[in-house]
Write an enzyme that holds these catalytic residues in place. Structure first.
Site, PDB file in Angstrom:
ATOM      1  N   ASP A   1      42.008  29.360  38.517  1.00  0.00           N
ATOM      2  CA  ASP A   1      41.275  29.915  39.644  1.00  0.00           C
ATOM      3  C   ASP A   1      40.494  31.135  39.136  1.00  0.00           C
ATOM      4  O   ASP A   1      40.641  31.583  38.005  1.00  0.00           O
ATOM      5  CB  ASP A   1      42.253  30.264  40.790  1.00  0.00           C
ATOM      6  N   TYR A   2      39.697  31.663  40.000  1.00  0.00           N
ATOM      7  CA  TYR A   2      38.697  32.688  39.690  1.00  0.00           C
ATOM      8  C   TYR A   2      39.342  33.947  39.100  1.00  0.00           C
ATOM      9  O   TYR A   2      40.011  34.676  39.815  1.00  0.00           O
ATOM     10  CB  TYR A   2      37.984  33.032  40.992  1.00  0.00           C
TER      11      TYR A   2
END
Ligand code: GLC
Length: 714
Positions: A257-258
């Protein structure tokens, strides 16, 4: 030698780490770190993947730099959060789940893939498969609700829809099952908080949707930001390497994820990017989204002997294989080469209108307040969500523009052409100003019906949007109270329509509005969908995919709880209860009214004994005793009363739909395989246990509304 092995032989370390890097392009902001211009890094091969680009032009421009100007010409993988549509938005996932129709779930994903691929995109960061039983958590909006079986069916439908039969097709997207796993039970419903659950809950509730996604052939999986029982998912070797790649044999691409790899430092498990990169690589995370940890950390980790080049090559190989499967090497411009035909776009809008209407969940309808048929002479439309097109998109609006959607007001004006419609906001979504309420409710006086459009702003759910008071924000309840008081004095019905990414705690409204519709966020065709339901052109088909609490204090409240040794007994204070609220939710899982009135009779099973290898056929007669044609969703539950471990009060085993004209009776047939009744014993081993099990069917997870029959497992 294969293309991939040849490339691997020729790639420098920087180019290899470039394939393990995904950077945001800045066309949309979906995280705390904003990337600048990646052009140079694409040209020198140190960035191999992008996210948040929109439009075939820009996508092809970046692709051209990678393919025609970089040393090795490796095409980019470019993704976007196409969660419930691309430019044409369908209802938010929680709302679409309310349709309870896997064929529809697959079809909307197929349409979203077509539209996004026409914009040059090859990957979506969806489906989000986090089972959630906590409405404080904003991302409940993005998921399949509280039930694991629904999560499983959603996983299969969405992966098939996004990827189609051939992932290299010009209208196919690589799907991304996220967020692996058990992100839903964040502590306190607070976003990004730690998760601490039992191994049983992990296996029974949160893993099955991801197993289903793997079985459906999902190309990528995204680990959750969260720390699960002390181990952040982005470095979780037992679940990422041993379970996904070992037990399930999945060899797809894990995309972080980011900035999640970089955040291992804040989790307190890595001292710096070198250690963070090492931990994630060891767990088999292939692509580093936005942390720059692989690019900057792995060269040092390699020098220190913390990782090996073979471990890096293994990840690079998986990424290159994905690009190959997507056809990006053969034709990097395949997606976005042809603009879509107007007819395809029109049909997609019609689908969005149909699904929008079918997602609308009628929670209450006293004295036949709905439908408004024949159309009223005059409608009074109040509330901050009536003329709020942008809000109808929900929190993940992808490439949809703010003024794209049809607002409720516009939809009502179009859907009730002969009706006079007056409108006032009355109160803002979430400020304390009540000065507009008086003038607004005065408009009720000459109306035949009042429509209250209430709820949340779109960004009050979704990511980074937990709410500790998940009620009507601002002074909207004051507006509702004033409007209902004014209208009641004249016998005018008041219909409340709730727009939200979660159930809202609305005890007063639930007792005082004549009708209540949960519209979730219906997407691009919101106004037409609402008008179609209010006018009776479509019977509201939504069934709530998450239990709707009476009070926040009940959370987590869900139908599949375990019995307790002191189950609630109103006559005995020493039983499982609250002093100040009932145990059961305001509206149970699966609740939703339509314009028919359904009764059930004659539940029958094809056998009264069942071996694990057997399948029992279940039939029930359903009658529509209402005045209008409508569709009923019939749920099939089981209850295993005596077992080697405590078993949930109800377990969903399936559902079916039946559409009946007024006065007609039909039969719903469902089947249940003995193997579906396996569960985890005290040692978490799967068992099929002889003994009695109840089979129950009915309109929702309210025991009092279910017909039951007994079955003996042998
Ligand atoms: C966000 C979300 C994730 C999304 C990703 C890319 O932070 O957690 O669901 O896919 O970043 O936008």
């Amino acid at each position: 030698m294969s293309r991939i092995e040849d490339l691997l032989e020729r790639m420098t370390l920087a180019e290899k780490l470039g394939q393990l890097t995904m950077t945001a392009s800045g066309y949309a902001v979906t995280g705390p770190v904003i990337a600048g211009d990646s052009t140079e890094s694409i040209r020198d091969g140190t960035i191999g993947n992008l996210l948040n680009m929109i439009g075939a032009g820009p996508v092809h421009e970046m692709q051209r730099i990678a393919v025609e100007q970089s040393r090795l010409g490796i095409p980019l993988l470019i993704g976007l959060d196409i969660i419930h549509g691309h430019r044409t938005l369908f209802p938010i996932p929680l709302g679409e789940t309310a349709v309870f129709d896997p064929a529809t779930w697959e079809r909307t994903a197929r349409e979203a893939a077509r539209e996004a691929a026409a914009d040059g995109l090859a990957m979506t960061f969806a489906p989000m498969l986090d089972v959630s039983r906590d409405l404080r958590w904003g991302r409940t909006a993005e998921g399949p609700g509280e039930d694991t079986l629904i999560g499983v069916l959603m996983a299969h439908a969405k992966v098939r829809g996004f990827q189609g039969d051939d992932p290299s097709a010009p209208d196919a997207l690589a799907a991304c099952a996220k967020h692996f796993c058990a992100y839903g039970p964040v502590m306190g419903g607070r976003e990004y908080a730690a998760v601490d659950i039992s191994e049983r809950t992990l296996r029974e509730v949160h893993l099955p949707p991801f197993e289903a996604a793997v079985k459906a052939g999902v190309e990528t999986i995204m680990p959750a930001f969260t720390d699960l029982n002390g181990i952040p998912m982005t470095m979780h070797i037992p679940l990422l390497r041993d379970y996904l790649r070992g037990d399930l044999g999945w060899d797809g691409v894990l995309v972080s994820d980011y900035n999640a790899i970089g955040e291992l430092i804040k989790h307190g498990v890595a001292a710096d990017l070198v250690e963070a990169a090492t931990l994630s690589l060891k767990a088999g995370v292939d692509i580093d989204m936005m942390a720059g940890a692989y690019r900057h950390g792995l060269p040092i980790a390699l020098e220190r002997g913390l990782v090996t080049i073979d471990e890096i090559d293994t990840c690079v190989r998986r990424v290159l294989r994905l690009k190959e499967r997507l056809g990006l090497f053969d034709d990097p411009y395949r997606r976005g080469r042809k603009a879509e035909k107007a007819d395809a776009i029109r049909q997609r809008r019609e689908l969005a209108r149909d699904v929008g209407a079918r997602s609308i969940t009628m929670l209450r309808n006293q004295n036949g307040a709905l439908p408004l048929d024949p159309p009223p002479r005059r409608l009074c439309v109040l509330g901050p969500l009536a003329d709020a097109a942008a809000e109808m998109r929900g929190p993940w609006f992808a490439a949809s523009e703010p003024d794209d959607p049809v607002s409720v007001l516009a939809g009502l004006r179009d859907g009730f052409p002969g009706t006079g419609i007056v409108h006032a906001t009355g109160a803002a979504i979430d400020d304390t100003d009540e000065t507009g309420i008086g003038d607004a409710v005065a408009l009720c006086d000459d109306a035949d019906a009042v429509i209250l459009c209430l709820g949340e702003r779109a960004n009050m759910s979704g990511e980074a949007a937990s709410r500790a008071y998940p009620e009507l924000p601002g002074r909207q309840e004051a507006l509702a109270r004033a409007a209902i008081a004014r209208a009641r004095a004249r016998g005018t019905p008041v219909i409340a329509i709730l727009f939200s990414g979660r159930p809202l705690v609305i005890p007063w409204l639930a007792d005082n509005a004549d009708a209540i519709l949960a519209a979730w966020f219906p997407g691009s065709q919101a106004g037409h969908a609402v008008a179609d339901v209010l006018a009776g052109r479509v019977s509201p088909g939504g069934r709530t995919p998450i239990s709707w609490p009476r009070a926040l204090g009940q959370v987590p409240v869900f139908y599949g709880q375990r019995p307790s040794g002191r189950p609630m007994d109103p006559k005995d204070p020493y039983t499982s209860r609250y002093l100040d609220v009932a145990n059961d939710p305001l509206y149970p899982f699966g609740h939703g009214l339509g314009y028919g009135r359904f009764t059930y009779a004659n539940l029958r099973l094809s056998t009264d004994t069942l071996r694990e290898c057997d399948v029992v056929q279940i039939g029930v007669d359903v009658s529509n005793e209402g005045e209008r044609e409508a569709e009923e969703t019939v749920f099939l539950f089981t209850r295993d009363k005596v077992a080697c471990v405590t078993r949930p009060l109800l377990e969903l085993r399936g559902f079916a739909k039946i559409r009946l004209d007024a006065g007609r009776t039909g039969t719903v047939e469902m089947s249940l395989a003995g193997s579906e009744l396996r569960f985890l014993d005290a040692g978490l081993r799967g068992v099929f246990e002889p003994g009695d099990v109840e089979v129950l069917v009915g309109p929702c997870a309210d025991r009092a509304q279910l017909l039951g029959a007994s079955l003996r497992q042998i």
